[in-house]
Design a protein around this motif. Structure first.
Motif, short mmCIF file in Angstrom:
data_model
loop_
_atom_site.label_atom_id
_atom_site.label_comp_id
_atom_site.label_asym_id
_atom_site.label_seq_id
_atom_site.Cartn_x
_atom_site.Cartn_y
_atom_site.Cartn_z
N PRO A 1 0.82 -1.22 0.00
CA PRO A 1 0.00 0.00 0.00
C PRO A 1 0.85 1.27 0.00
CG PRO A 1 -0.16 -1.16 2.10
CD PRO A 1 0.49 -2.10 1.14
N CYS A 2 2.02 1.23 0.63
CA CYS A 2 2.89 2.41 0.61
C CYS A 2 3.34 2.68 -0.82
CB CYS A 2 4.12 2.21 1.51
SG CYS A 2 3.70 1.92 3.24
N ALA A 3 3.69 1.60 -1.53
CA ALA A 3 4.12 1.74 -2.93
C ALA A 3 2.96 2.23 -3.79
CB ALA A 3 4.64 0.40 -3.44
N ILE A 4 1.76 1.72 -3.56
CA ILE A 4 0.58 2.15 -4.33
C ILE A 4 0.34 3.64 -4.12
CG2 ILE A 4 -1.94 1.97 -4.49
CD1 ILE A 4 -1.64 -1.03 -3.76
N ALA A 5 0.39 4.07 -2.87
CA ALA A 5 0.14 5.48 -2.56
C ALA A 5 1.17 6.37 -3.24
CB ALA A 5 0.16 5.70 -1.05
N ALA A 6 2.43 6.00 -3.15
CA ALA A 6 3.50 6.82 -3.75
C ALA A 6 3.32 6.87 -5.27
CB ALA A 6 4.86 6.26 -3.38
N GLU A 7 2.92 5.76 -5.87
CA GLU A 7 2.74 5.71 -7.32
C GLU A 7 1.58 6.62 -7.75
OE1 GLU A 7 4.65 4.26 -9.49
OE2 GLU A 7 3.37 4.95 -11.15
N ILE A 8 0.48 6.55 -7.03
CA ILE A 8 -0.69 7.38 -7.38
C ILE A 8 -0.34 8.86 -7.26
CG2 ILE A 8 -3.00 8.07 -6.59
CD1 ILE A 8 -3.50 5.08 -5.93
N VAL A 9 0.35 9.23 -6.19
CA VAL A 9 0.70 10.64 -5.99
C VAL A 9 1.73 11.08 -7.04
CG1 VAL A 9 1.80 12.28 -4.43
CG2 VAL A 9 0.13 10.64 -3.54
N ALA A 10 2.71 10.24 -7.32
CA ALA A 10 3.75 10.61 -8.29
C ALA A 10 3.16 10.82 -9.68
CB ALA A 10 4.85 9.55 -8.32
N ALA A 11 2.15 10.02 -10.03
CA ALA A 11 1.51 10.18 -11.34
C ALA A 11 0.72 11.49 -11.39
CB ALA A 11 0.60 8.99 -11.62
N ASP A 12 0.16 11.89 -10.26
CA ASP A 12 -0.69 13.08 -10.21
C ASP A 12 0.10 14.36 -9.98
OD1 ASP A 12 -3.43 14.22 -10.05
OD2 ASP A 12 -2.80 14.73 -8.00
N ARG A 13 1.11 14.30 -9.12
CA ARG A 13 1.88 15.50 -8.74
C ARG A 13 3.38 15.19 -8.77
NH1 ARG A 13 -1.04 19.44 -6.71
NH2 ARG A 13 0.77 20.49 -5.84
N PRO A 14 3.92 14.94 -9.97
CA PRO A 14 5.34 14.53 -10.04
C PRO A 14 6.30 15.61 -9.55
CG PRO A 14 4.43 14.95 -12.24
CD PRO A 14 3.28 14.98 -11.30
N ASP A 15 5.86 16.88 -9.53
CA ASP A 15 6.75 17.97 -9.10
C ASP A 15 6.57 18.32 -7.62
OD1 ASP A 15 7.57 18.09 -11.74
OD2 ASP A 15 6.03 19.59 -12.26
N SER A 16 5.97 17.44 -6.87
CA SER A 16 5.72 17.71 -5.44
C SER A 16 7.00 18.16 -4.75
CB SER A 16 5.21 16.43 -4.76
OG SER A 16 3.93 16.09 -5.23
N ARG A 17 6.83 19.14 -3.83
CA ARG A 17 7.99 19.72 -3.14
C ARG A 17 8.08 19.34 -1.68
NH1 ARG A 17 10.57 23.13 -6.85
NH2 ARG A 17 12.15 23.01 -5.23
N LEU A 18 6.94 19.06 -1.04
CA LEU A 18 6.98 18.82 0.41
C LEU A 18 6.07 17.65 0.80
CD1 LEU A 18 7.89 19.70 3.27
CD2 LEU A 18 5.94 21.27 3.30
N VAL A 19 6.70 16.65 1.43
CA VAL A 19 5.96 15.49 1.93
C VAL A 19 6.17 15.41 3.44
CG1 VAL A 19 5.71 12.97 1.89
CG2 VAL A 19 6.35 14.19 -0.20
N ILE A 20 5.07 15.37 4.19
CA ILE A 20 5.17 15.24 5.64
C ILE A 20 4.64 13.87 6.03
CG2 ILE A 20 4.26 16.10 7.84
CD1 ILE A 20 4.15 18.88 6.54
N ASP A 21 5.43 13.12 6.80
CA ASP A 21 4.97 11.84 7.33
C ASP A 21 4.84 12.00 8.84
OD1 ASP A 21 4.37 9.20 7.83
OD2 ASP A 21 6.40 8.44 7.42
N ILE A 22 3.61 11.94 9.34
CA ILE A 22 3.35 12.21 10.76
C ILE A 22 3.04 10.91 11.50
CG2 ILE A 22 0.96 12.90 10.20
CD1 ILE A 22 2.71 14.70 12.92
N GLY A 23 3.68 10.72 12.66
CA GLY A 23 3.64 9.41 13.32
C GLY A 23 4.55 8.46 12.55
#
Ligand SMILES: C[S@@+](CC[C@H](N)C(=O)[O-])C[C@H]1O[C@@H](n2cnc3c(N)ncnc32)[C@H](O)[C@@H]1O
Length: 222
Positions: A27-49
């Protein structure tokens, strides 16, 4: 809390528990893939907990322009995570923060992620967490939450947990090895996400009682 005590809170990361750990990497890989396809230029990722980290490294690998913020209430967990994230060290900031009050964290974020932490929250705190996350995302940004849920039906809850224990013998038989309140149901997560203002949401992965919730902030949300 010592690092050894911290490890005891993490049933999925103990010696010989790779089957469940591997299962939860999907599921972590699925989430990263979906986000990367939608927002490949993302600048800030926060992982809380974030704990010793299972999610952040996936997003840093998939989003090469992004900086990551590792955030958790536990400084002992930070020591574990520094090892795990060593290869991304120049792109990671470590910050002690509580997911019930994210005011100290940078924003706006392209992604706010969490995994196996929101079950510590009461229903009111869960709604507040999603509302704060929605407010702290850029338009089009993503909320990602992988966590155990409780089934609305006690019988389904028993079936799911029994099947998980039978098929993955090293999985915890209950809600985990530590003393937590009953986690919210999947419907309560989805209701809290909608109440926070997310309209574009789904559960792209679910195995037994563990669900991956993903929600995208609308482009025109206030
Ligand atoms: C079971 S671990 C999960 C760690 C990691 N995200 C993973 O999936 O392997 C739960 C983590 O949530 C953190 N945590 C618990 N309550 C928290 C809160 N209110 N705010 C931030 N972190 C919290 C704990 O310190 C711990 O590192």
């Amino acid at each position: 809390m010592s690092i050894e005590q911290s490890r005891d809170l993490l049933p999925r990361h103990g010696a010989g528990q790779e089957p469940l750990h591997d299962l939860l990497d999907l599921p972590c890989a699925i989430a990263a893939e979906i986000v990367a396809a939608d927002r490949p230029d993302s600048r800030l990722v926060i992982d809380i907990g974030s704990g010793p980290d299972t999610v952040l490294h996936r997003f840093l690998a998939a989003l090469p322009d992004a900086r990551g913020v590792w955030a958790d209430v536990s400084s002992a967990m930070a020591a574990l995570a520094r090892d795990r994230l060593a290869s991304y060290a120049p792109r990671v900031d470590f910050q002690l923060a509580d997911m019930t009050d994210m005011r100290g964290l940078p924003f706006p974020a392209d992604v706010i992620a969490s995994s196996h932490a929101s079950h510590h929250l009461s229903p009111r705190q869960l709604r507040q967490f999603y509302a704060e996350a929605h407010a702290r995302l850029v338009p089009g940004g993503w909320l990602v939450n992988l966590d155990h849920t409780y089934s609305a039906s006690a019988e389904w809850d028993r079936r799911l947990r029994a099947a998980r224990t039978a098929l993955i013998p090293l999985a915890p038989a209950g809600h985990g090895s530590h003393d937590i309140a009953t986690p919210p149901t999947a419907a309560e997560h989805l209701g809290a996400l909608r109440a926070a203002g997310f309209t574009d949401l789904d559960v792209p992965w679910r195995v037994f009682p563990t669900c991956l919730f993903m929600a995208r902030r609308g482009e025109r949300d206030g």
